[in-house]
Design an enzyme around this catalytic site. Structure first.
Site, PDB file in Angstrom:
ATOM      1  N   ASP A   9       0.879  -1.157   0.000  1.00 30.65           N
ATOM      2  CA  ASP A   9       0.000   0.000   0.000  1.00 30.65           C
ATOM      3  C   ASP A   9       0.926   1.217   0.000  1.00 30.65           C
ATOM      4  O   ASP A   9       2.095   1.114   0.388  1.00 30.65           O
ATOM      5  CB  ASP A   9      -0.889  -0.020   1.244  1.00 30.65           C
ATOM      6  CG  ASP A   9      -1.807   1.181   1.317  1.00 30.65           C
ATOM      7  OD1 ASP A   9      -2.448   1.508   0.298  1.00 30.65           O
ATOM      8  OD2 ASP A   9      -1.871   1.804   2.393  1.00 30.65           O
ATOM      9  N   ARG A  10       0.437   2.361  -0.438  1.00 27.78           N
ATOM     10  CA  ARG A  10       1.295   3.541  -0.530  1.00 27.78           C
ATOM     11  C   ARG A  10       1.211   4.408   0.720  1.00 27.78           C
ATOM     12  O   ARG A  10       2.146   4.471   1.508  1.00 27.78           O
ATOM     13  CB  ARG A  10       0.909   4.351  -1.774  1.00 27.78           C
ATOM     14  CG  ARG A  10       1.916   5.422  -2.142  1.00 27.78           C
ATOM     15  CD  ARG A  10       1.388   6.339  -3.226  1.00 27.78           C
ATOM     16  NE  ARG A  10       0.456   7.291  -2.623  1.00 27.78           N
ATOM     17  CZ  ARG A  10      -0.305   8.120  -3.318  1.00 27.78           C
ATOM     18  NH1 ARG A  10      -0.281   8.107  -4.630  1.00 27.78           N
ATOM     19  NH2 ARG A  10      -1.124   8.949  -2.707  1.00 27.78           N
ATOM     20  N   ASP A  11       0.079   5.082   0.905  1.00 29.19           N
ATOM     21  CA  ASP A  11      -0.065   6.049   1.997  1.00 29.19           C
ATOM     22  C   ASP A  11      -0.110   5.343   3.351  1.00 29.19           C
ATOM     23  O   ASP A  11      -0.899   4.433   3.561  1.00 29.19           O
ATOM     24  CB  ASP A  11      -1.342   6.870   1.807  1.00 29.19           C
ATOM     25  CG  ASP A  11      -1.330   7.670   0.507  1.00 29.19           C
ATOM     26  OD1 ASP A  11      -0.230   7.986   0.005  1.00 29.19           O
ATOM     27  OD2 ASP A  11      -2.427   7.979   0.002  1.00 29.19           O
ATOM     28  N   GLY A  23      -1.985  16.209   5.130  1.00 27.10           N
ATOM     29  CA  GLY A  23      -3.271  15.555   5.368  1.00 27.10           C
ATOM     30  C   GLY A  23      -3.368  14.378   4.413  1.00 27.10           C
ATOM     31  O   GLY A  23      -2.884  13.294   4.683  1.00 27.10           O
ATOM     32  N   THR A  55      -2.673   0.855  -4.753  1.00 21.82           N
ATOM     33  CA  THR A  55      -3.223   1.950  -3.962  1.00 21.82           C
ATOM     34  C   THR A  55      -4.597   2.395  -4.442  1.00 21.82           C
ATOM     35  O   THR A  55      -4.810   2.587  -5.640  1.00 21.82           O
ATOM     36  CB  THR A  55      -2.225   3.141  -3.947  1.00 21.82           C
ATOM     37  OG1 THR A  55      -2.756   4.216  -3.187  1.00 21.82           O
ATOM     38  CG2 THR A  55      -1.865   3.621  -5.333  1.00 21.82           C
ATOM     39  N   ASN A  56      -5.518   2.501  -3.497  1.00 24.51           N
ATOM     40  CA  ASN A  56      -6.811   3.115  -3.781  1.00 24.51           C
ATOM     41  C   ASN A  56      -6.589   4.625  -3.851  1.00 24.51           C
ATOM     42  O   ASN A  56      -5.994   5.197  -2.942  1.00 24.51           O
ATOM     43  CB  ASN A  56      -7.822   2.815  -2.666  1.00 24.51           C
ATOM     44  CG  ASN A  56      -8.321   1.391  -2.696  1.00 24.51           C
ATOM     45  OD1 ASN A  56      -8.266   0.708  -3.704  1.00 24.51           O
ATOM     46  ND2 ASN A  56      -8.823   0.933  -1.554  1.00 24.51           N
ATOM     47  N   GLN A  57      -7.034   5.245  -4.900  1.00 23.04           N
ATOM     48  CA  GLN A  57      -6.886   6.692  -5.056  1.00 23.04           C
ATOM     49  C   GLN A  57      -8.242   7.331  -5.344  1.00 23.04           C
ATOM     50  O   GLN A  57      -8.476   7.911  -6.399  1.00 23.04           O
ATOM     51  CB  GLN A  57      -5.847   7.010  -6.140  1.00 23.04           C
ATOM     52  CG  GLN A  57      -4.436   6.658  -5.735  1.00 23.04           C
ATOM     53  CD  GLN A  57      -3.990   7.431  -4.505  1.00 23.04           C
ATOM     54  OE1 GLN A  57      -4.164   8.639  -4.412  1.00 23.04           O
ATOM     55  NE2 GLN A  57      -3.421   6.721  -3.522  1.00 23.04           N
ATOM     56  N   CYS A  95      -6.471   2.437  -8.177  1.00 20.19           N
ATOM     57  CA  CYS A  95      -7.892   2.466  -8.499  1.00 20.19           C
ATOM     58  C   CYS A  95      -8.381   3.890  -8.262  1.00 20.19           C
ATOM     59  O   CYS A  95      -8.317   4.378  -7.132  1.00 20.19           O
ATOM     60  CB  CYS A  95      -8.681   1.483  -7.641  1.00 20.19           C
ATOM     61  SG  CYS A  95     -10.435   1.466  -8.084  1.00 20.19           S
ATOM     62  N   ASP A 132      -1.572  -0.872   5.874  1.00 22.92           N
ATOM     63  CA  ASP A 132      -1.904  -0.329   7.186  1.00 22.92           C
ATOM     64  C   ASP A 132      -3.407  -0.312   7.448  1.00 22.92           C
ATOM     65  O   ASP A 132      -3.852   0.241   8.446  1.00 22.92           O
ATOM     66  CB  ASP A 132      -1.317   1.071   7.359  1.00 22.92           C
ATOM     67  CG  ASP A 132      -1.897   2.083   6.390  1.00 22.92           C
ATOM     68  OD1 ASP A 132      -2.381   1.690   5.302  1.00 22.92           O
ATOM     69  OD2 ASP A 132      -1.867   3.289   6.715  1.00 22.92           O
TER      70      ASP A 132
END
Length: 180
Positions: A9-11, A23, A55-57, A95, A132
């Site tokens: 995952d990215r963030d 944020g 990653t969900n974007q 995505c 995470d």
């Protein structure tokens, strides 16, 4: 022979999100690496793991950023990883759909992982997903990978779906490399 891989995952795993500095990551100026993440990815590179970001974007679907801005974010992320440790990401899947769209590509569905595995000849049984959030873990489990949930140092939640727990990407990678 198919490759082994780690799907990240990215963030919140590689870069900061909802921290004192940033944020949500909606522009290249919002990209700050988490301590040790570049070194962890470099360790995976050095130990013959392919490394992918999934990653969900939803910010794209919600209108907070464009796909062009997402590409700028990813370019900046790749530059920082290379500058800090010579780390390499082999491919990125995202995505763009809104969280409420029930999209086939959004985690917790395994679509992004499965598509990357097919594209790059990955053996999912020898691979890991690190995230995470529960949606990251569910996605990795459904795709057939082992999973690591990254928790804050003092955070305690019952283990439900994740196979392993770590306090950071670097901690997860150390555990993966100890497994052989």
């Amino acid at each position: 022979m198919a490759h082994k891989a780690v799907f990240l995952d990215r963030d919140g795993v590689i870069n900061e999100v909802q921290s004192g500095r940033v944020g949500f990551v909606n522009s290249a100026d919002d990209v700050y690496l988490l301590p040790g993440s570049a070194e962890a990815i470099k360790l995976l590179n050095a130990n013959d793991y392919k490394v992918y970001i999934v990653t969900n974007q939803g910010g794209i679907g919600l209108g907070f950023m464009s796909e062009v801005e997402l590409m700028q974010i990813h370019t900046r992320l790749l530059e920082l990883l290379n500058e800090e440790a010579g780390a390499r990401i082999d491919d990125i899947a995202y995505c763009p759909n809104k969280p409420q769209d029930n999209s086939s590509c959004r985690k917790p569905k395994p679509t992004m992982i499965i598509e990357l595995a097919h594209k790059h000849d990955i053996d999912l049984k020898r691979s890991f997903t690190i995230g995470d959030m529960r949606s990251d873990i569910a996605s990795g489990n459904e795709a057939g990978t082992s999973t690591f949930l990254i928790l804050e140092k003092d955070e305690v939640i019952p283990m439900i779906d994740e196979k392993y727990v770590a306090t950071s990407l670097k901690d997860a990678v150390k555990q993966i490399l100890q497994m052989g």
